[in-house]
Design a protein around this motif. Sequence first.
Motif, PDB file in Angstrom:
ATOM      1  N   LEU A  63      44.768  -4.553  -2.900  1.00  0.00           N
ATOM      2  CA  LEU A  63      44.746  -6.002  -2.707  1.00  0.00           C
ATOM      3  C   LEU A  63      46.071  -6.602  -3.151  1.00  0.00           C
ATOM      4  CD1 LEU A  63      41.241  -6.656  -4.289  1.00  0.00           C
ATOM      5  CD2 LEU A  63      41.767  -6.604  -1.856  1.00  0.00           C
ATOM      6  N   ASP A  64      46.465  -7.682  -2.501  1.00  0.00           N
ATOM      7  CA  ASP A  64      47.676  -8.403  -2.862  1.00  0.00           C
ATOM      8  C   ASP A  64      47.362  -9.890  -2.867  1.00  0.00           C
ATOM      9  OD1 ASP A  64      50.313  -8.730  -3.574  1.00  0.00           O
ATOM     10  OD2 ASP A  64      51.089  -8.523  -1.548  1.00  0.00           O
ATOM     11  N   TYR A  65      48.206 -10.678  -3.492  1.00  0.00           N
ATOM     12  CA  TYR A  65      47.974 -12.113  -3.596  1.00  0.00           C
ATOM     13  C   TYR A  65      49.260 -12.870  -3.344  1.00  0.00           C
ATOM     14  CZ  TYR A  65      47.131 -16.660  -5.751  1.00  0.00           C
ATOM     15  OH  TYR A  65      47.044 -18.002  -5.983  1.00  0.00           O
ATOM     16  N   ASP A  66      49.204 -13.823  -2.431  1.00  0.00           N
ATOM     17  CA  ASP A  66      50.306 -14.746  -2.176  1.00  0.00           C
ATOM     18  C   ASP A  66      49.885 -16.093  -2.738  1.00  0.00           C
ATOM     19  OD1 ASP A  66      51.921 -12.911  -0.837  1.00  0.00           O
ATOM     20  OD2 ASP A  66      51.013 -13.367   1.098  1.00  0.00           O
ATOM     21  N   ALA A  67      50.650 -16.607  -3.693  1.00  0.00           N
ATOM     22  CA  ALA A  67      50.301 -17.867  -4.353  1.00  0.00           C
ATOM     23  C   ALA A  67      50.160 -19.000  -3.347  1.00  0.00           C
ATOM     24  CB  ALA A  67      51.358 -18.218  -5.394  1.00  0.00           C
ATOM     25  N   ASP A  68      49.174 -19.840  -3.607  1.00  0.00           N
ATOM     26  CA  ASP A  68      48.911 -20.997  -2.765  1.00  0.00           C
ATOM     27  C   ASP A  68      48.505 -22.141  -3.691  1.00  0.00           C
ATOM     28  OD1 ASP A  68      47.705 -22.952  -1.085  1.00  0.00           O
ATOM     29  OD2 ASP A  68      47.195 -21.412   0.377  1.00  0.00           O
ATOM     30  N   ALA A  69      49.173 -23.263  -3.590  1.00  0.00           N
ATOM     31  CA  ALA A  69      48.887 -24.395  -4.470  1.00  0.00           C
ATOM     32  C   ALA A  69      47.434 -24.832  -4.403  1.00  0.00           C
ATOM     33  CB  ALA A  69      49.800 -25.573  -4.122  1.00  0.00           C
ATOM     34  N   SER A  70      46.800 -24.670  -3.276  1.00  0.00           N
ATOM     35  CA  SER A  70      45.393 -25.077  -3.148  1.00  0.00           C
ATOM     36  C   SER A  70      44.470 -24.220  -4.009  1.00  0.00           C
ATOM     37  CB  SER A  70      44.940 -25.035  -1.697  1.00  0.00           C
ATOM     38  OG  SER A  70      44.909 -23.690  -1.236  1.00  0.00           O
ATOM     39  N   ASP A  71      44.930 -23.053  -4.455  1.00  0.00           N
ATOM     40  CA  ASP A  71      44.121 -22.205  -5.317  1.00  0.00           C
ATOM     41  C   ASP A  71      43.894 -22.849  -6.678  1.00  0.00           C
ATOM     42  OD1 ASP A  71      43.953 -20.308  -3.349  1.00  0.00           O
ATOM     43  OD2 ASP A  71      45.632 -19.135  -4.120  1.00  0.00           O
ATOM     44  N   LEU A  72      44.770 -23.763  -7.064  1.00  0.00           N
ATOM     45  CA  LEU A  72      44.651 -24.416  -8.362  1.00  0.00           C
ATOM     46  C   LEU A  72      43.662 -25.578  -8.351  1.00  0.00           C
ATOM     47  CD1 LEU A  72      48.391 -24.406  -9.420  1.00  0.00           C
ATOM     48  CD2 LEU A  72      46.586 -22.898 -10.206  1.00  0.00           C
ATOM     49  N   ALA A  73      43.297 -26.043  -7.181  1.00  0.00           N
ATOM     50  CA  ALA A  73      42.345 -27.141  -7.072  1.00  0.00           C
ATOM     51  C   ALA A  73      40.948 -26.627  -7.427  1.00  0.00           C
ATOM     52  CB  ALA A  73      42.350 -27.727  -5.676  1.00  0.00           C
ATOM     53  N   LEU A  74      40.325 -27.263  -8.397  1.00  0.00           N
ATOM     54  CA  LEU A  74      38.984 -26.846  -8.808  1.00  0.00           C
ATOM     55  C   LEU A  74      37.954 -27.375  -7.833  1.00  0.00           C
ATOM     56  CD1 LEU A  74      39.172 -27.446 -12.656  1.00  0.00           C
ATOM     57  CD2 LEU A  74      39.390 -25.290 -11.425  1.00  0.00           C
ATOM     58  N   LYS A  75      37.086 -26.495  -7.384  1.00  0.00           N
ATOM     59  CA  LYS A  75      36.015 -26.872  -6.469  1.00  0.00           C
ATOM     60  C   LYS A  75      34.711 -26.377  -7.039  1.00  0.00           C
ATOM     61  CE  LYS A  75      39.040 -26.502  -2.502  1.00  0.00           C
ATOM     62  NZ  LYS A  75      39.354 -25.799  -1.278  1.00  0.00           N
ATOM     63  N   ASP A  76      33.710 -27.207  -6.988  1.00  0.00           N
ATOM     64  CA  ASP A  76      32.382 -26.799  -7.499  1.00  0.00           C
ATOM     65  C   ASP A  76      31.503 -26.321  -6.377  1.00  0.00           C
ATOM     66  OD1 ASP A  76      33.124 -27.382 -10.040  1.00  0.00           O
ATOM     67  OD2 ASP A  76      32.191 -29.360 -10.058  1.00  0.00           O
TER      68      ASP A  76
END
Length: 76
Positions: A63-76
């Motif tokens: 697995l690999d990960y490309d950073a995305d600013a939307s990943d920091l948005a908390l969603k319930d």
Amino acid sequence: MPVKVTLDAALARRGMTGKQLAEKMGLSETQLSLFRSGKVRGIRFATLAKMCAVLECKPGELLDYDADASDLALKD
């Protein structure tokens, strides 16, 4: 999706096919194909562990990960 499946590269480094991996894991080729293509939304840790055991690798090789600013948005 910022998480990418890099299983094909791990298989190529080991000279193994997806069919061979599926057989050694006792997994259907269809299930493995869905994982390889990134069409699954999750994988059981037990399945990932078995894949790592057969390929003699760590999960980070699959697995690999490309950073995305939307990943920091908390969603319930």
